[in-house]
Design an enzyme around this catalytic site. Structure first.
Site, PDB file in Angstrom:
ATOM      1  N   ASN A 107       0.841  -1.197   0.000  1.00 19.94           N
ATOM      2  CA  ASN A 107       0.000   0.000   0.000  1.00 19.94           C
ATOM      3  C   ASN A 107       0.882   1.256   0.000  1.00 19.94           C
ATOM      4  OD1 ASN A 107      -2.189  -1.869   0.806  1.00 19.94           O
ATOM      5  ND2 ASN A 107      -1.049  -1.869   2.720  1.00 19.94           N
TER       6      ASN A 107
ATOM      7  N   GLU B   8       8.619  -4.676  -1.085  1.00 16.84           N
ATOM      8  CA  GLU B   8       7.488  -3.736  -1.015  1.00 16.84           C
ATOM      9  C   GLU B   8       7.901  -2.337  -1.441  1.00 16.84           C
ATOM     10  OE1 GLU B   8       4.890  -5.317  -0.815  1.00 16.84           O
ATOM     11  OE2 GLU B   8       5.697  -7.146   0.070  1.00 16.84           O
TER      12      GLU B   8
ATOM     13  N   HIS C 281       7.920  -1.979  -5.141  1.00 15.97           N
ATOM     14  CA  HIS C 281       6.544  -1.788  -5.633  1.00 15.97           C
ATOM     15  C   HIS C 281       6.112  -0.325  -5.602  1.00 15.97           C
ATOM     16  CE1 HIS C 281       4.947  -5.690  -6.494  1.00 15.97           C
ATOM     17  NE2 HIS C 281       5.031  -6.161  -5.270  1.00 15.97           N
TER      18      HIS C 281
ATOM     19  N   GLU D   5       4.776  -8.276  -9.819  1.00 15.04           N
ATOM     20  CA  GLU D   5       5.390  -9.199  -8.863  1.00 15.04           C
ATOM     21  C   GLU D   5       6.725  -9.746  -9.337  1.00 15.04           C
ATOM     22  OE1 GLU D   5       4.543  -9.057  -6.040  1.00 15.04           O
ATOM     23  OE2 GLU D   5       2.454  -8.435  -6.038  1.00 15.04           O
TER      24      GLU D   5
END
Ligand SMILES: *[C@@H]1O[C@H](CO)[C@@H](O)[C@H](O)[C@H]1NC(C)=O
Ligand SMILES: *[C@@H]1O[C@H](CO)[C@@H](O)[C@H](O)[C@H]1NC(C)=O
Length: 987
Positions: A382, A415, A418, A437
């Site tokens: 997130n 993360e 990302h 991914e």
């Protein structure tokens, strides 16, 4: 999202690192479809008439939906039923959708119409952590790209109380004439009195209620126990891929990017967090009742719904800033905060590294990392509020092992990668999930390699990515990286090793033939072109081609790796006996092509006929590994010239390519001789690669089973981690397949023989480099499992001293010591570890204990342990798969684990909501190493009548794996036995 959990379980097959989270949708959805079927029979006539009428309306809307400006990709959107009768669309989808009120739901497409574009959300949310009620109000500012008198959006199990649509120009309400909900499709349809117009701006306001769930998705409740034993609750979110819709009404597809504003109502003793920082906090006790506070947050940048996150909790945080002034914090329960320093430090360095590497600044003012006690995946990216499983973020310098330490660094790096790859530029639709991914799984190793240069991350890369990908992708039940998906069940199912590990492995191969510089320049460009937008796989290839000055057709090359499943086996031999010409041929590698009567699904034809563009790198005994040559196999076989004196050739240097290599008998023999004479002429990665290929090829019947046995003999001299880790995985798997076969005991003696020199040499001092620590831990643990003396005795002694006198054990020796204590101990030893599991404040220690508790030899103890998975206060649902996995991997517990899975199937399922995906992971963990006909029949008979939803592929793969094991044992039992006898191994 980071899916797989660190796989340091000695006897746990590493084929499947499925997350323990599950999908809501499978069974729930099916039952609704069945309901629809009944309705159709009883009201047939009425429906046919209505259907024809609606079809006309519907066709019109679909024409727009399909040919509208947003739909440039033909794979987007499902075709309507009446256009695709013959196109083999899954029958259940051609059922007429029925709204909850019994009417026909007028939008029959799993994808939303693209002419409504949300621009800004304002979410007000008021969760109550005591009553579990959630009150929400969401305003969505949107525009339309063509006149329309209806809109469709996502909503999952929200109770809608009020809905208003406003034209923002004149602030006038537009009357909503109808609102329909289609639960199976998780969609709402709103019909309007008036047509919405292209130039205008509208706001849809929806007031609703829902409840905090216990499943690990959507907006859910989690809890932890403080040091003093007090239970505390928190409310947190997990939205990827399709759960945002269960927390607020939204256009829940990655392409509908919008800005998000947030307001959270909370009790005074809590804090609240969102993707963005707090702008202001108001005391609203006066209006809403005592003690209530409202936090208003700054508006986010444009982003996809699945990246929204918010948390209400009572945590504390530790905090620093990057050199560019971005605030970085780690949030955790107060007494765990000292374990957050490593993650904070790593995250800060990693942010700085990525900003430089990607050439694009991080666009938000802050980055929060938060430890969530109940979490399905490893972590979730997130934007600005990254959620982690506790074991993926907390590290205790005194208590955490090197493997668990590395795991934290890798997940943090994953993360953060990302934040650019996925958040800034997002795949247009889930069929390109691998773009997100695969990249994060590749960049996590590059990133950690940069921050922790002593950790040899790129050597370890092949262990954790390439070899894992190759393993699963060699089954006929694999799938291509790029895969067509429509509904949430299918989307859920592609969060697997293929998207993650194969994705990462082919990017590593790409990096090697492009060079890191070109790859990096291409990525910078790609991120700049598509930032705040969406892209698909071909967008990436075209940018990369540009950066090679079109000297390489990146798309043509990479399409052969992403658009067909599997990978090639390259076979190398001399063209004729005297000449220096070598021939390399390519065929698709399938583990099970020899297995008779294999029950596999029909093999899809490939657009490339299972041929690949292969960069074939090699060196020979005449050149050595400093002189690597690369020849291209352009979907063909090739010949190439080498020095006529060549005795052996080592191809696929450092296993950097995603394929396997077989050599002629003579070349293999020379490799075996060289390894015995002096293995250091090969890099550690090349030694690992030779082992990995030889063991795997013998599984497929391509080489004689004695080849890997002869080749592995050199391991008595091997002292490096990467080849040993590769070998142990294969040896332990063999040991499992052979567990009921004649050579089993002798094979154990063989493993012992290989392990003895290193196990006795490596010693009990927990010192040395990072790789030495990893090596020591794995070697000693394996030595205890096959009873190497004096290692086992020493480990048992250490356990006794720890239990009786409290003598501390260093972190990297704990696995071996605990394992010995439990395996050779009884109830007292087990209880001691169980008590420690429940009292320790260190998540990595809890995780290790969870694993070793499964190595008991007493069936009664193992049964207690299995039963504890049914009680969420004893074993958290997120950890159930680990427990079943370790008991199944223990030869003494294998059958008990299977019985437990059968007997408690429905109870286990209820722990995960309708988490069919989790159940797929359980099937693999418990059954895939079975190796008898009887067990195969048991497993296939048990599951035949069941709908395992998104676990279907995992089930097919397990069945294929069992059949392979059965066949392999039958074919090779005698050969292995003879070889062991000839080499003097005894029972
Ligand atoms: C929907 O929500 C209600 C409470 O709001 C809950 O009782 C019910 O189980 C939920 N249904 C599903 C299918 O999740
Ligand atoms: C939740 O409900 C409890 C009990 O009704 C109340 O004391 C508390 O203030 C409520 N909290 C919120 C955030 O509404």
């Amino acid at each position: 999202m980071n899916d797989h959990d660190v796989d340091d379980v000695a006897f746990l097959t590493s084929v499947n690192h499925y997350r323990t989270n599950g999908s809501q949708s499978g069974i729930h959805k099916r039952s609704l479809y069945e309901h629809g079927g009944v309705a159709i029979c009883s009201q047939r006539k009425a429906l046919i008439i209505a259907f024809i009428f609606l079809s006309v309306l519907f066709l019109a809307s679909l024409i727009i939906a399909y040919f509208g400006p947003q739909n440039d990709c033909p794979c987007i959107g499902m075709k309507p039923m009446f256009l695709t009768e013959e196109n083999g669309v899954n029958a259940s989808r051609t059922v007429i959708p029925i709204a909850t009120n019994g009417e026909i739901f007028p939008w029959n497409n799993l994808r939303l119409p693209t002419f409504v574009r949300p621009e800004r959300y304002h979410i007000n949310i008021h969760p109550n952590l005591t009553t579990l009620e959630v009150k929400g109000q969401t305003s969505i500012d949107f525009r339309v790209e063509k006149p329309t008198d209806y809109i469709v959006f996502h909503s999952k199990n929200l109770t809608i109380i009020e809905k208003i649509l406003i034209n923002r120009k004149n602030n006038e309400k537009i009357e909503i004439t109808k609102i329909l909900e289609y639960s199976a499709g998780q969609q709402m349809f709103i019909e309007l009195d008036d047509e919405l117009q292209k130039e205008e701006n509208y706001t849809l306001v929806i007031k609703y209620t829902t409840r905090l769930g216990r499943e690990l998705e959507g907006f859910y409740l989690s809890s932890y126990v403080t040091r003093s034993g007090e239970k505390k609750y928190l409310a947190t979110t997990h939205f990827e891929p399709t759960y945002a819709r269960s927390a607020f009404p939204c256009f829940d597809e990655p392409q509908f990017k919008a800005k998000f504003k947030m307001s959270i109502l909370r009790d005074r003793f809590h804090i609240s967090l969102f993707n963005m920082p707090i702008k202001s906090t108001d005391d609203i006790g006066f209006y809403m009742g005592t003690g209530l506070v409202r936090d208003d947050f700054y508006e986010s940048v444009e982003m996809s719904t699945y990246l929204v996150a918010f948390v209400v909790c009572d945590y504390n945080h530790t905090h620093t800033k990057t050199s560019k002034g971005i605030s970085v914090s780690v949030y955790a329960p107060t007494d765990l905060l000292p374990q957050a320093n490593f993650a904070l430090d790593t995250a800060t360095k990693m942010m700085e590294h990525y900003e430089e590497f990607f050439g694009v600044p991080y666009p938000l003012p802050k980055q929060d990392l938060i430890a969530i006690p109940d979490f399905g995946a490893g972590a979730m990216e997130n934007w600005g509020l990254i959620t982690y499983r506790e074991t993926s973020i907390l590290y205790d310098a005194v208590e955490t092992s090197a493997a668990a330490h590395q795991w934290v660094a890798v997940v943090v790096a994953h993360e953060l990668a990302h934040q650019w790859f996925g958040n800034l530029v997002t795949m247009r639709w889930w069929n390109d999930l691998w773009l997100n991914e695969g990249f994060a799984s590749f960049l996590e190793y590059l990133g950690v390699d940069h921050v922790m240069p002593g950790w040899s991350m790129m050597d370890q890369f092949i262990l954790d990515k390439t070899q894992q990908g190759l393993h699963l992708d060699a089954l006929s039940t694999s799938h291509p990286i790029s895969v067509t998906v429509y509904d949430p069940v299918e989307i859920e199912a592609i969060f697997d090793s293929i998207s993650y590990s194969k994705g990462a492995a082919i990017l590593y191969m790409l990096e090697k033939f492009l060079s890191q510089n070109i790859l990096r320049r291409g990525l910078n460009d790609y991120l700049n072109i598509h930032k705040y937008g969406n892209a698909d796989t071909k967008d990436l290839w075209s940018v990369l081609s540009k950066h090679t000055n079109q000297t390489l057709e990146v798309k043509s090359i990479m399409d052969t790796w992403t658009r067909q499943m599997g990978f090639p086996l390259v076979s190398i031999r001399k063209e004729n006996v005297t000449a220096s010409t070598y021939l390399a041929t390519q065929t698709r590698f399938l583990l099970t092509s020899d297995v008779p009567n294999i029950t596999t699904i029909r093999q899809p034809s490939s657009p490339f006929k299972y041929k690949w563009y292969i960069p074939l790198s090699y060196y020979t005994d005449q050149t050595n590994f400093k002189n690597v040559e690369t020849v291209w196999m352009n979907m063909t076989n090739i010949t190439f010239e080498v020095d006529p004196k060549v005795a052996w050739i080592k191809a696929n240097v450092n296993q950097s390519g995603y394929f396997r290599v077989n050599y002629s008998q003579e070349l293999w023999d020379n490799l075996v001789v060289q390894l015995k004479k002096d293995h250091s002429v090969f890099s550690p990665a090349d030694r690992a690669n030779l082992l990995d290929d030889a063991f795997t090829l013998s599984r497929a019947g391509v080489v004689n089973v004695t080849l890997p046995l002869r080749l592995s003999m050199y391991l008595r001299e091997e002292r490096n981690y990467v080849p040993w880790a590769t070998a142990l995985e294969h040896l332990q798997n063999w040991s499992k397949y052979l567990s009921e076969a004649t050579p089993y005991r002798m094979f154990q003696q063989y493993m012992k023989y290989l392990l003895e020199p290193i196990a006795n040499e490596i010693g009990w001092d927990d010192t040395g480099s990072h790789l030495q620590k990893l090596l020591r831990s794995d070697i000693l643990a394996s030595a205890v499992l096959c009873e190497v003396e004096p290692v086992t005795t020493e480990a048992k002694n250490k356990f006794k001293k720890w239990m009786q006198e409290g003598v501390r054990i260093s972190p990297n020796l704990r696995e071996v010591v605990y394992t010995a204590g439990i395996k050779y101990g009884g109830v007292k030893e087990w209880q001691y570890c169980w008590a420690r599991y429940n009292s320790t404040r260190v998540p990595s220690e809890r995780k290790l204990l969870l694993k070793v508790l499964g190595s008991a030899s007493d069936p009664w103890i193992l049964q207690r342990y299995l039963l504890s998975t049914l009680n969420r206060d004893m074993i958290k649902p997120q950890d159930v798969k680990t427990v079943l996995g370790v008991v199944a991997a223990n030869p003494d517990g294998q059958l008990q684990a299977w019985r437990h899975l059968k007997a408690r199937w429905y109870t286990l399922q209820s722990l995960f909501g309708n988490g069919t995906f989790t159940m797929g992971g359980l099937i693999t963990a418990v059954t895939s190493h079975f190796a008898s006909d009887y067990d195969f029949r048991e497993v296939s008979d048990f599951f035949r009548p069941m709908d395992v939803g998104s676990g279907t592929r995992a089930l097919q793969q397990s069945l294929e794996m069992i059949q392979l094991n059965v066949y392999w044992v039958k074919q090779n039992e005698e050969n292995i036995f003879q070889w062991l006898v000839n080499n003097d191994f005894k029972y």
